[in-house]
Design an enzyme around this catalytic site. Sequence first.
Site, PDB file in Angstrom:
ATOM      1  N   THR A 136       4.254   0.980  -4.361  1.00  0.00           N
ATOM      2  CA  THR A 136       5.162   1.240  -5.740  1.00  0.00           C
ATOM      3  C   THR A 136       5.024   2.634  -6.152  1.00  0.00           C
ATOM      4  OG1 THR A 136       4.971   0.594  -7.903  1.00  0.00           O
ATOM      5  CG2 THR A 136       3.173  -0.033  -6.584  1.00  0.00           C
ATOM      6  N   GLU A 138       4.463   3.250  -8.832  1.00  0.00           N
ATOM      7  CA  GLU A 138       3.562   3.194  -9.982  1.00  0.00           C
ATOM      8  C   GLU A 138       2.083   4.147  -9.374  1.00  0.00           C
ATOM      9  OE1 GLU A 138       3.102   2.090 -13.477  1.00  0.00           O
ATOM     10  OE2 GLU A 138       5.002   2.338 -13.300  1.00  0.00           O
ATOM     11  N   TYR A 160      -2.877  -2.550 -12.135  1.00  0.00           N
ATOM     12  CA  TYR A 160      -1.828  -2.882 -10.767  1.00  0.00           C
ATOM     13  C   TYR A 160      -1.826  -1.637 -10.113  1.00  0.00           C
ATOM     14  CZ  TYR A 160       2.762  -3.237  -9.293  1.00  0.00           C
ATOM     15  OH  TYR A 160       3.649  -3.377  -8.082  1.00  0.00           O
ATOM     16  N   LYS A 164      -2.599  -1.442  -5.784  1.00  0.00           N
ATOM     17  CA  LYS A 164      -1.675  -1.098  -4.897  1.00  0.00           C
ATOM     18  C   LYS A 164      -2.100  -0.055  -4.188  1.00  0.00           C
ATOM     19  CE  LYS A 164       1.892  -4.452  -5.508  1.00  0.00           C
ATOM     20  NZ  LYS A 164       2.415  -5.113  -4.568  1.00  0.00           N
TER      21      LYS A 164
END
Length: 336
Positions: A136, A138, A160, A164
Amino acid sequence: MSKLAFITGITGQDGSYLSELLLQKNYKVYGIVRRNSTIYNYARIEHIREKLNLVYGDLTDGSSLQQTIMNIVNSNENFEVLEIYNLGAQSHVAISFETPEYTAMTDALGTLKILECIRTFSKEIMKKIKFYQAGTSEMFGEVLEKPQKETTPFNPVSPYACAKVYAHHITKNYRESYGMFACNGILFNHESPRRGGNFVTMKVVNAVKDISGGELDCLTLGNLDSMRDWGHAKDYVRGMWLMLQQNNPDDYVLATGHTTSVRQFVEMAFMHENVSIVWDGDIGKDSITGKVLVKTDPKYFRPSEVDYLLGDPTKASEKLNWQPEYDLEKLIEEMF
Ligand code: NAP
Ligand code: F7E
């Protein structure tokens, strides 16, 4: 010889679109679903449920993953390829601050558990397995470069994103250490009519519809000024599949190359209903009636925020011949 696919997160937004794509391409599609006290989580795959091979499983349960992948391999003698798409995740950034351990167990260690399952196979079988990891934007967090591409350093700012980043590196590590065909997608935000209702785009679209229908007075949001590169999930699952069709495994950014603020997204969504918003700070009013239609509440702000995301999809365009078919206006239209 059969083409097989195994999808974690098959009940999610991307899992449902990817399943449709793979069924069209005559893959035999397997997926794990979590035992749930409601049947709601089948909603996105209800229309294709009979064509899928679903078993109960969970990314936090290594034995269920092992058994499922083993059964797929053993019950399909002489299969051509098994593509494993790891889309399952606790995927909500704000919720990851409230459930950081669970997020790490699912998003980080869940990925490792699948890679370990693949590693137990003989070289001959392993050669026929391809792995996709749902990474991602992010991971870029507080960005160190604009726009962000495959070589931009990660600088995660949420549990999160940290989970990841682990998943990204462990996927690359297994590729390099054991010669696995393992790819990392680094996907920027992608939405659709199947987007979960607690992500900002779907929340805004639903609220604008309810305000138009007289069922809601006002939309309440958090940070209006973060910038996101929003695309359509259908385009992005096609990109995932393309990554696994290449001769060599690699990592790719998928993005539209355009960025828009949450505030602008709100304006566009109201404009869909012919309402023009004027801002008084973070209060959004109907430009004609002066009625307050948008406000903010501290509870929707995050402990730390990713302010600016803009992806550079040049590599995917050149190597995968991938281009998004949707722009933001077409996406919003479809979401309505
Ligand atoms: P989503 O709609 O939230 O779907 C998540 C899926 O993961 C659901 O099927 C969910 O199952 C499953 N799941 C959650 N916890 C699990 C667990 N412990 N074990 C097994 N499955 C579990 O997410 P999405 O938008 O389709 O995204 C797909 C993947 O891409 C995710 O990994 C996400 O982090 C990543 N990603 C998404 C975006 C985006 O903008 N959409 C961008 C970059 C990366 P239930 O139905 O049972 O909850
Ligand atoms: O927030 C702001 C919020 O939750 C977008 C996931 O798919 O994409 C997604 O993560 C922005 C943020 O998506 C509200 O603060 C304002 O700046 O829709 P979102 P996200 O956090 O970007 C990435 C690529 C993923 O990988 C994730 O899995 O909108 N915002 N007000 C709000 N966000 C929410 N959810 N709700 C609000 O009320």
